[in-house]
Design an enzyme around this catalytic site. Sequence first.
Site, PDB file in Angstrom:
ATOM      1  N   HIS A 265      19.354 -21.042 -11.655  1.00 41.29           N
ATOM      2  CA  HIS A 265      19.946 -19.876 -12.320  1.00 41.29           C
ATOM      3  C   HIS A 265      19.820 -18.645 -11.432  1.00 41.29           C
ATOM      4  O   HIS A 265      18.725 -18.182 -11.157  1.00 41.29           O
ATOM      5  CB  HIS A 265      19.208 -19.665 -13.645  1.00 41.29           C
ATOM      6  CG  HIS A 265      19.708 -18.530 -14.460  1.00 41.29           C
ATOM      7  ND1 HIS A 265      18.954 -17.407 -14.703  1.00 41.29           N
ATOM      8  CD2 HIS A 265      20.892 -18.349 -15.105  1.00 41.29           C
ATOM      9  CE1 HIS A 265      19.642 -16.586 -15.472  1.00 41.29           C
ATOM     10  NE2 HIS A 265      20.816 -17.124 -15.732  1.00 41.29           N
TER      11      HIS A 265
ATOM     12  N   HIS B  29      24.985 -10.266 -11.067  1.00 44.80           N
ATOM     13  CA  HIS B  29      24.932 -10.490 -12.515  1.00 44.80           C
ATOM     14  C   HIS B  29      25.506  -9.324 -13.306  1.00 44.80           C
ATOM     15  O   HIS B  29      26.332  -9.500 -14.195  1.00 44.80           O
ATOM     16  CB  HIS B  29      23.488 -10.746 -12.960  1.00 44.80           C
ATOM     17  CG  HIS B  29      23.372 -10.937 -14.443  1.00 44.80           C
ATOM     18  ND1 HIS B  29      23.154  -9.900 -15.323  1.00 44.80           N
ATOM     19  CD2 HIS B  29      23.516 -12.044 -15.220  1.00 44.80           C
ATOM     20  CE1 HIS B  29      23.137 -10.358 -16.558  1.00 44.80           C
ATOM     21  NE2 HIS B  29      23.354 -11.656 -16.532  1.00 44.80           N
TER      22      HIS B  29
END
Length: 283
Positions: free
Chosen positions: A25, A67
């Site tokens: 991740h 992100h």
Amino acid sequence: MRLLPSLALLLLAGCATDDFIVIAHRGASWDAPEHTFAAYDLAVAQGAEWIEQDLQMTRDGQLVVLHDDSLDRTARGPETDCRGLVRDKTLAQLANCEVGSWFNAEYPDRAKAGFAAERIPTLDAVLTRYAARARFYIETKNPADAPGMEDSLLALLRRHRLVGPGTREGRVIVQSFSPARLERLHALEPRLPLVQLWDDDIAPDDLVPLLDRVRGYAMGFGPARRLLSQRLVNAAHERGLDVHPYTVNAEAAMVYVLELGVDGMFTDRPDVLLRLLQRSTSP
Ligand code: G3P
Ligand code: CA
């Protein structure tokens, strides 16, 4: 540790199979700054086969891996280039920002001086650098604020022969929280494997009926870990959907999630998950 024998039985029984995927991740983002070559290099070195990218689009239409839609949390550098929204900056401006020193300040026990030299990677650079070493699990972030993101992504994936004629199959998955955007991607390129993400802002009972829509365009379902239940996993599997929950970092939570029979999971700590899987399958 006490749970490991049952996990071993589970693995032997095929509940967590050879097809199970470990998704790093934002890279190995526990130990290195998220979405940097340092985090991806480490994930690959640790043995993760899949690395995750969150996508933003610059003012000049370039896909970059970051992100947040804002630069403020993780970018440092000249204020005109490295503060504010990614969509208001050009790629040339982003080249003036580093995205590692925030990590060193936040996690001094994991800091490395070299992290402060890390830059925001373009998706193109990530696909090139890891072409032979990893598979790509790409999230279209804020697509409503980035018109054309899906078209640019598809063009790039085709150029890298990750989808389309002559493609190397099984090397890319695209994920999104937006059903509408995934449905559009599916219409544009039905061969592209898609995963529908879902945040934990929904009652679990309301989720199962949604899976009937999801199965129309996606091969999988990515729920927030707190949404997970045996009922949900079974409901997804009954509809032919793989289940890849996010984001699982504690070993005890990994064991719990594995025991539900999921098909993969997102973790900031691929080394911990891979060690757990290895220990569970060694005699
Ligand atoms: O893509 C799965 C997971 O990463 C979604 O949450 O906020 O970490 O992108 P986020
Ligand atoms: Ca993500």
